[in-house]
Design a protein around this motif. Structure first.
Motif, PDB file in Angstrom:
ATOM      1  N   MET A  43       0.846  -1.196   0.000  1.00  0.00           N
ATOM      2  CA  MET A  43       0.000   0.000   0.000  1.00  0.00           C
ATOM      3  C   MET A  43       0.881   1.246   0.000  1.00  0.00           C
ATOM      4  SD  MET A  43      -2.787   1.325   2.831  1.00  0.00           S
ATOM      5  CE  MET A  43      -3.810  -0.134   2.697  1.00  0.00           C
ATOM      6  N   THR A  44       0.612   2.155  -0.923  1.00  0.00           N
ATOM      7  CA  THR A  44       1.397   3.380  -1.008  1.00  0.00           C
ATOM      8  C   THR A  44       0.934   4.393   0.037  1.00  0.00           C
ATOM      9  OG1 THR A  44      -0.094   4.467  -2.570  1.00  0.00           O
ATOM     10  CG2 THR A  44       1.631   3.043  -3.499  1.00  0.00           C
ATOM     11  N   TYR A  45       1.744   5.421   0.213  1.00  0.00           N
ATOM     12  CA  TYR A  45       1.392   6.515   1.118  1.00  0.00           C
ATOM     13  C   TYR A  45       0.066   7.140   0.708  1.00  0.00           C
ATOM     14  CZ  TYR A  45       1.471  11.406   2.695  1.00  0.00           C
ATOM     15  OH  TYR A  45       1.147  12.637   3.201  1.00  0.00           O
ATOM     16  N   GLU A  46      -0.129   7.388  -0.585  1.00  0.00           N
ATOM     17  CA  GLU A  46      -1.362   8.013  -1.063  1.00  0.00           C
ATOM     18  C   GLU A  46      -2.564   7.116  -0.830  1.00  0.00           C
ATOM     19  OE1 GLU A  46      -2.373  10.987  -2.249  1.00  0.00           O
ATOM     20  OE2 GLU A  46      -0.426  11.646  -1.521  1.00  0.00           O
ATOM     21  N   GLU A  47      -2.386   5.814  -1.019  1.00  0.00           N
ATOM     22  CA  GLU A  47      -3.485   4.877  -0.773  1.00  0.00           C
ATOM     23  C   GLU A  47      -3.857   4.832   0.711  1.00  0.00           C
ATOM     24  OE1 GLU A  47      -2.788   1.614  -4.356  1.00  0.00           O
ATOM     25  OE2 GLU A  47      -1.672   1.428  -2.466  1.00  0.00           O
ATOM     26  N   PHE A  48      -2.872   5.036   1.554  1.00  0.00           N
ATOM     27  CA  PHE A  48      -3.118   5.082   2.997  1.00  0.00           C
ATOM     28  C   PHE A  48      -3.785   6.392   3.393  1.00  0.00           C
ATOM     29  CE2 PHE A  48      -2.012   5.897   7.413  1.00  0.00           C
ATOM     30  CZ  PHE A  48      -2.254   4.675   8.022  1.00  0.00           C
ATOM     31  N   ARG A  49      -3.302   7.500   2.815  1.00  0.00           N
ATOM     32  CA  ARG A  49      -3.746   8.829   3.212  1.00  0.00           C
ATOM     33  C   ARG A  49      -5.145   9.179   2.727  1.00  0.00           C
ATOM     34  NH1 ARG A  49      -4.776  13.377   0.975  1.00  0.00           N
ATOM     35  NH2 ARG A  49      -4.261  12.518  -1.057  1.00  0.00           N
ATOM     36  N   LYS A  50      -5.446   8.886   1.467  1.00  0.00           N
ATOM     37  CA  LYS A  50      -6.659   9.397   0.841  1.00  0.00           C
ATOM     38  C   LYS A  50      -7.939   9.034   1.587  1.00  0.00           C
ATOM     39  CE  LYS A  50      -8.785  10.072  -3.688  1.00  0.00           C
ATOM     40  NZ  LYS A  50      -8.705   9.753  -5.141  1.00  0.00           N
ATOM     41  N   PRO A  51      -8.155   7.789   2.025  1.00  0.00           N
ATOM     42  CA  PRO A  51      -9.395   7.479   2.755  1.00  0.00           C
ATOM     43  C   PRO A  51      -9.528   8.241   4.074  1.00  0.00           C
ATOM     44  CG  PRO A  51      -8.377   5.478   1.928  1.00  0.00           C
ATOM     45  CD  PRO A  51      -7.365   6.576   1.749  1.00  0.00           C
ATOM     46  N   LEU A  52      -8.401   8.656   4.652  1.00  0.00           N
ATOM     47  CA  LEU A  52      -8.444   9.373   5.925  1.00  0.00           C
ATOM     48  C   LEU A  52      -9.129  10.729   5.804  1.00  0.00           C
ATOM     49  CD1 LEU A  52      -4.873   8.668   7.389  1.00  0.00           C
ATOM     50  CD2 LEU A  52      -7.005   7.435   7.842  1.00  0.00           C
ATOM     51  N   THR A  53      -9.181  11.272   4.590  1.00  0.00           N
ATOM     52  CA  THR A  53      -9.799  12.592   4.397  1.00  0.00           C
ATOM     53  C   THR A  53     -11.318  12.545   4.614  1.00  0.00           C
ATOM     54  OG1 THR A  53      -9.984  12.219   1.999  1.00  0.00           O
ATOM     55  CG2 THR A  53      -7.996  13.348   2.804  1.00  0.00           C
ATOM     56  N   ALA A  54     -11.882  11.346   4.715  1.00  0.00           N
ATOM     57  CA  ALA A  54     -13.301  11.231   5.039  1.00  0.00           C
ATOM     58  C   ALA A  54     -13.560  11.553   6.512  1.00  0.00           C
ATOM     59  CB  ALA A  54     -13.799   9.816   4.729  1.00  0.00           C
ATOM     60  N   VAL A  55     -12.503  11.471   7.319  1.00  0.00           N
ATOM     61  CA  VAL A  55     -12.632  11.703   8.760  1.00  0.00           C
ATOM     62  C   VAL A  55     -11.882  12.951   9.198  1.00  0.00           C
ATOM     63  CG1 VAL A  55     -12.180  10.712  11.055  1.00  0.00           C
ATOM     64  CG2 VAL A  55     -12.897   9.229   9.161  1.00  0.00           C
ATOM     65  N   TYR A  56     -10.751  13.231   8.545  1.00  0.00           N
ATOM     66  CA  TYR A  56      -9.877  14.325   8.959  1.00  0.00           C
ATOM     67  C   TYR A  56      -9.758  15.379   7.859  1.00  0.00           C
ATOM     68  CZ  TYR A  56      -8.410  10.666  12.237  1.00  0.00           C
ATOM     69  OH  TYR A  56      -8.398   9.686  13.187  1.00  0.00           O
ATOM     70  N   GLU A  57      -9.456  16.604   8.265  1.00  0.00           N
ATOM     71  CA  GLU A  57      -9.122  17.641   7.299  1.00  0.00           C
ATOM     72  C   GLU A  57      -7.919  17.196   6.480  1.00  0.00           C
ATOM     73  OE1 GLU A  57     -10.673  20.460   6.720  1.00  0.00           O
ATOM     74  OE2 GLU A  57     -12.153  20.345   8.337  1.00  0.00           O
ATOM     75  N   ALA A  58      -7.792  17.716   5.263  1.00  0.00           N
ATOM     76  CA  ALA A  58      -6.749  17.248   4.348  1.00  0.00           C
ATOM     77  C   ALA A  58      -5.350  17.364   4.955  1.00  0.00           C
ATOM     78  CB  ALA A  58      -6.822  18.028   3.033  1.00  0.00           C
ATOM     79  N   GLY A  59      -5.054  18.506   5.585  1.00  0.00           N
ATOM     80  CA  GLY A  59      -3.740  18.693   6.174  1.00  0.00           C
ATOM     81  C   GLY A  59      -3.479  17.746   7.322  1.00  0.00           C
ATOM     82  N   GLU A  60      -4.524  17.506   8.136  1.00  0.00           N
ATOM     83  CA  GLU A  60      -4.371  16.590   9.264  1.00  0.00           C
ATOM     84  C   GLU A  60      -4.204  15.158   8.787  1.00  0.00           C
ATOM     85  OE1 GLU A  60      -6.490  15.615  13.579  1.00  0.00           O
ATOM     86  OE2 GLU A  60      -7.580  16.780  12.068  1.00  0.00           O
ATOM     87  N   ALA A  61      -4.952  14.778   7.755  1.00  0.00           N
ATOM     88  CA  ALA A  61      -4.813  13.430   7.194  1.00  0.00           C
ATOM     89  C   ALA A  61      -3.397  13.207   6.679  1.00  0.00           C
ATOM     90  CB  ALA A  61      -5.826  13.223   6.071  1.00  0.00           C
ATOM     91  N   LYS A  62      -2.843  14.210   6.050  1.00  0.00           N
ATOM     92  CA  LYS A  62      -1.476  14.117   5.536  1.00  0.00           C
ATOM     93  C   LYS A  62      -0.480  13.956   6.680  1.00  0.00           C
ATOM     94  CE  LYS A  62       1.770  16.623   2.541  1.00  0.00           C
ATOM     95  NZ  LYS A  62       1.958  17.826   1.700  1.00  0.00           N
ATOM     96  N   ALA A  63      -0.655  14.763   7.729  1.00  0.00           N
ATOM     97  CA  ALA A  63       0.262  14.695   8.875  1.00  0.00           C
ATOM     98  C   ALA A  63       0.163  13.343   9.574  1.00  0.00           C
ATOM     99  CB  ALA A  63      -0.048  15.820   9.857  1.00  0.00           C
TER     100      ALA A  63
END
Length: 277
Positions: free
Chosen positions: A1-21
């Motif tokens: 699983m890539t970083y982007e694949e891990f990060r992108k679903p998190l934006t459903a729960v967190y703000e984009a910047g927080e999901a990235k962090a």
């Protein structure tokens, strides 16, 4: 699983910047991957990444998911049985440091130690101090003792209920203290509606909330104890609820603390008090 694949679903729960962090924190802490590694396409174990992501999608704080939190440049183990240390609480630690920490040899008591972040930090930064820490929670005392061991500092941990007056005033308990510091529960139940879901659903209510009709419950008990436990020139430090600054100052005065200084935190909120006689 890539970083982007891990990060992108998190934006459903967190703000984009927080999901990235959060995604970067997981990659770095759990899998040892730098941003350069991520750019080069390196990944962690896919099964573990899926498990971690699912926990994060429930709103569980990343600190609990990873089992650690940074505090004042040190790493503390955390579990759902203790509050996650906040950066503003480190400001309380800094304020309570004596003028020459490396030479100071007094006795400090941390009431409601939780993860032990305050007690362990002060023990590390004031190496000759005698540091004691109280909590009513067995889980908190276990975690705090583990953190003291990790930090290679000596703290005496004791199970004490600050609201249990008969126990507090037994002979010899807490006599001759130079500093008492505490970040007790101070959020009223009526404030729940304004709080983040991940805090409400995952952090321990015992360490957060006080009754709406008695927001100074713990502060009053600690102040009364401090009156007889502190040396004449001792100081009492609190992290407080900014909503009750005036009530705090009046209560401290009523309990015999003739001087109280209020200090703002990094977010410019009235967050701390220092009281003395």
């Amino acid at each position: 699983m890539t970083y982007e694949e891990f990060r992108k679903p998190l934006t459903a729960v967190y703000e984009a910047g927080e999901a990235k962090a959060i995604a970067r924190m997981v990659m770095e802490v759990r899998f040892g991957l730098s941003m350069t590694d991520i750019i080069c396409g390196k990944t962690g174990d896919e099964g573990e990444m899926l498990t971690l992501r699912q926990r994060l999608l429930t709103g569980e704080p990343v600190q609990y998911v990873l089992g650690q939190a940074d505090f004042g440049g040190r790493t503390f183990h955390v579990e759902p049985g203790v509050l996650i240390p906040r950066p503003e609480t480190y400001e309380l630690c800094e304020w309570s440091l004596p003028p020459t920490p490396s030479k100071w040899k007094g006795h400090i008591l941390d009431i409601g130690t939780g993860s032990g972040c305050i007690a362990c930090t002060l023990a590390a930064e004031i190496p000759h101090a005698e540091v004691t820490a109280w909590d009513v929670s067995d889980d908190a005392l276990r975690i705090a003792a583990e953190n003291a061991k990790r930090a290679n500092v000596h703290v005496s941990f004791e199970k004490v209920d600050i609201l249990n007056s008969p126990l507090l005033y037994r002979e010899g308990l807490g006599v001759g203290l130079d500093i008492i510091v505490s970040n007790p529960p101070y959020i009223c139940n009526k404030e729940r509606a304004e709080m983040e879901r991940n805090v409400l659903e995952h952090e321990p209510s015992l360490a957060l909330f006080v009754p709406d009709d008695d927001p100074l419950l713990f502060y009053r008990a600690i102040a009364r104890f401090a009156q007889q436990a502190l040396d004449t020139d001792g100081s009492l430090y609190f992290e407080i609820n900014p909503l009750y600054v005036d009530e705090m100052k009046q209560m401290l005065y009523n309990e015999g603390f003739t001087h109280t200084e209020v200090r703002n935190d990094q977010f410019n909120k009235q967050r701390f008090t220092k009281s003395w006689r």
